[in-house]
Design an enzyme around this catalytic site. Structure first.
Site, PDB file in Angstrom:
ATOM      1  N   SER A   1       0.827  -1.211   0.000  1.00  0.00           N
ATOM      2  CA  SER A   1       0.000   0.000   0.000  1.00  0.00           C
ATOM      3  C   SER A   1       0.862   1.263   0.000  1.00  0.00           C
ATOM      4  O   SER A   1       0.386   2.344  -0.327  1.00  0.00           O
ATOM      5  CB  SER A   1      -0.925   0.015   1.219  1.00  0.00           C
ATOM      6  OG  SER A   1      -0.163   0.072   2.408  1.00  0.00           O
ATOM      7  N   HIS A   2       2.125   1.153   0.401  1.00  0.00           N
ATOM      8  CA  HIS A   2       3.031   2.302   0.343  1.00  0.00           C
ATOM      9  C   HIS A   2       4.177   2.067  -0.642  1.00  0.00           C
ATOM     10  O   HIS A   2       5.202   2.731  -0.570  1.00  0.00           O
ATOM     11  CB  HIS A   2       3.573   2.640   1.732  1.00  0.00           C
ATOM     12  CG  HIS A   2       2.537   3.260   2.604  1.00  0.00           C
ATOM     13  ND1 HIS A   2       1.658   2.519   3.355  1.00  0.00           N
ATOM     14  CD2 HIS A   2       2.196   4.558   2.809  1.00  0.00           C
ATOM     15  CE1 HIS A   2       0.837   3.331   4.000  1.00  0.00           C
ATOM     16  NE2 HIS A   2       1.131   4.564   3.691  1.00  0.00           N
TER      17      HIS A   2
ATOM     18  N   ALA B   1      -2.327   4.779  12.212  1.00  0.00           N
ATOM     19  CA  ALA B   1      -3.211   5.922  12.051  1.00  0.00           C
ATOM     20  C   ALA B   1      -3.985   6.121  13.354  1.00  0.00           C
ATOM     21  O   ALA B   1      -4.149   5.189  14.142  1.00  0.00           O
ATOM     22  CB  ALA B   1      -4.188   5.670  10.902  1.00  0.00           C
TER      23      ALA B   1
ATOM     24  N   GLU C   1      -7.135   1.292   3.875  1.00  0.00           N
ATOM     25  CA  GLU C   1      -7.779   0.006   4.145  1.00  0.00           C
ATOM     26  C   GLU C   1      -9.276   0.071   3.830  1.00  0.00           C
ATOM     27  O   GLU C   1      -9.858  -0.904   3.348  1.00  0.00           O
ATOM     28  CB  GLU C   1      -7.557  -0.393   5.614  1.00  0.00           C
ATOM     29  CG  GLU C   1      -6.085  -0.652   5.939  1.00  0.00           C
ATOM     30  CD  GLU C   1      -5.829  -0.878   7.432  1.00  0.00           C
ATOM     31  OE1 GLU C   1      -5.544  -2.028   7.811  1.00  0.00           O
ATOM     32  OE2 GLU C   1      -5.898   0.098   8.217  1.00  0.00           O
TER      33      GLU C   1
END
Lengths: 338, 338
Positions: free
Chosen positions: A46-47, A179, A187
């Protein structure tokens, strides 16, 4: 979905070429490519290269400066102000890291204010290298208005992540990155894309009602983790990564955003401390390992970050996968535009 | 229960006399009495005279030194080590505060390690005075093993509170102070005393099952707020207020405890920053007030700490109440023992 397998070297070259072909100089392309590939190395897709089209869009439309040359100013013995000059966060961190390490060795503590950076990288990448040097570090940043303050149903705070790293004896550092919303927005976006329901408590729809539907939450608001306590931490992060260092708060970032899907401007605060300078120079490493061992002796408990680190050896050897359509897109973006 | 009304002056004199009659010198009695009375002033009776019998027990049995003279050492430009010499935390803070304020004015940042203190005071009392000086401050401390790490059902972490204060323009500072457990242990004890049920999610019984029964939770384990995210913060506090500064972790404090109900030994970390030194000297106060105003414009939202501060004017004028049996006990404890 068809996947393409890449070695870390191949992935980095692809990322570097995309960035160079879209307005970056070598230093910016190198730092940002390295950042995404380090995320891929730990299985944090995701990063990883997933972020690359977003960077390219903002480079192309001129929102971010691909040739930014960050400038470091020492405002006091232990305070650094690292001005990213409207470039991507990774180069500011690559350059800032050296200055931070030098200052922490000298003073035992650094408070680093990163300003005028565009951030959409993983925060743990900014603290783990400091723990590799034997320091502990905390960092935090704002984002955009996605999270409702406790008691409310309208977004105000960002998802405001905080990352922490602790150096270990003969082990990779203990690192967490979380987070202040129950779930990271990415997500929720992935659940929406995949048509999945979310557990109750993640967010509210536009009418302020709890919902399991990720699309309704994206239109409505995410909730802070742990109710009013997570909300207080989100506020603290607004103040420290925004107010303290003269950078925009999350609602201000939202108001400024051109909505291009690229990184957003903002500030980031980083605190680095050398445990050798706090009074237990001989004992702290062993002392902390006793705590970690005790934690691991509890059934069901694992140290934060272990799952990510356990991916590392495998991915270094075997490479990583990206969806075929992302790979095609990146190959196209990497073509030299003259 | 019958209540006795006291003015703040009467309450402080009673506390001071109790402490003097039980082995404190003037400086320790003054600082600790002032600490408890400041909690009463804000309607926080759980950290007020309610704590006094606990201090007296530990003074009498020699666990804490009522004549401790804290010593401050500057380990680097921005690092202070404040050694409480096995005394009660309030005097270390009273003395430390002056050194912290001086250093923050000079360097823009202080990391203060409080060691060898016995703590059972409210943490917000340690940060609000720094915000009164125009600084922002964060502090955290360990406690005893009461909280199960995420994934487990056995206690390991302390309730590890964290307090944060932010200076405001023409308003009292914004202050929060929160345990990393869903509820503070004192709140669970009060529910047990009053025979009340707790909402689900506060804690587990000894078999590791969720329960609403506060007595079962006191025998079992409290849960961290927000699941694994609160658990990670509890771990961070163990490392920063314990490992970093050479002080015991919560399970070590439990093992050392004589169970007398008095304060326990441990460490506390405090970070103080001067926003004037972080690059937005002209603008930060106004900028942050815009955020606070926006928060307050959201229906249902209030700033952390406002309820406590709203008690202040009334209690300064009207005094506060303590149970009659506590008052009788304190009058007895205040009698001079020759």
């Amino acid at each position: 979905m068809q996947q393409v397998n890449l070695t870390l070297e191949q992935g980095k070259e692809l990322a570097f070429n995309c960035l160079i072909s879209n307005g970056c100089d070598d230093a910016n392309a190198e730092a940002t490519a390295e950042n995404m590939i380090t995320a891929e190395r730990d299985g944090c897709s995701s990063h990883g290269l997933f972020r690359l089209p977003g960077y390219v869009i903002s480079l192309k439309n001129g929102k971010i400066n691909g040739r930014a040359a960050p400038v470091i100013k020492k405002s006091a013995s232990s305070i650094l102000r690292i001005d990213g000059k409207r470039g991507m966060a990774p180069l500011a961190h690559t350059i800032g890291k050296k200055a931070i390490i030098e200052r922490v060795h000298d003073q035992g503590v650094v408070i680093a204010a990163f300003v005028n950076i565009f951030h959409m990288a993983a925060l743990w990448l900014d603290v783990e290298p400091l723990a590799d040097e034997g320091f502990t570090a905390i960092t935090m940043t704002t984002s955009r208005s996605f999270v409702a303050p406790a008691g409310s149903s309208k977004p105000l705070f960002g998802t405001n992540p905080m990352a922490f790293a602790w150096p270990r004896a003969n082990e990779l550092p203990m690192v967490f990155d979380q987070a202040t919303s129950v779930l990271a927005r990415g997500e929720v976006q992935i659940a929406a894309r995949d048509g999945l329901e979310l557990p109750e408590g993640v967010g509210l729809d536009v009418r302020g009602c709890l919902t399991n539907n990720p699309e309704s939450i994206l239109e409505g608001a995410l909730l802070p983790f742990g109710g009013y306590k997570g909300s207080a931490i989100a506020l603290m992060i607004e103040l420290l990564a925004g107010g303290l260092i003269g950078q925009p708060f999350s609602p201000e970032i939202s108001a400024l955003s051109n909505g291009d899907g690229g990184p957003e401007p903002g500030g980031q605060l980083l605190i680095a401390l050398d445990p050798d300078r706090f009074g237990d120079q001989k004992g702290w490493r062993h002392h902390c390992e006793v705590l970690f061992a005790k934690m691991k002796s509890y059934p069901g408990v694992r140290l934060p970050g272990q799952r990510r680190q356990s991916n590392r050896d495998r991915i270094i050897k075997e490479g990583f996968q990206i969806p075929e359509n992302l790979h095609k897109e990146l190959l196209k973006l990497a073509e030299k535009v003259d």
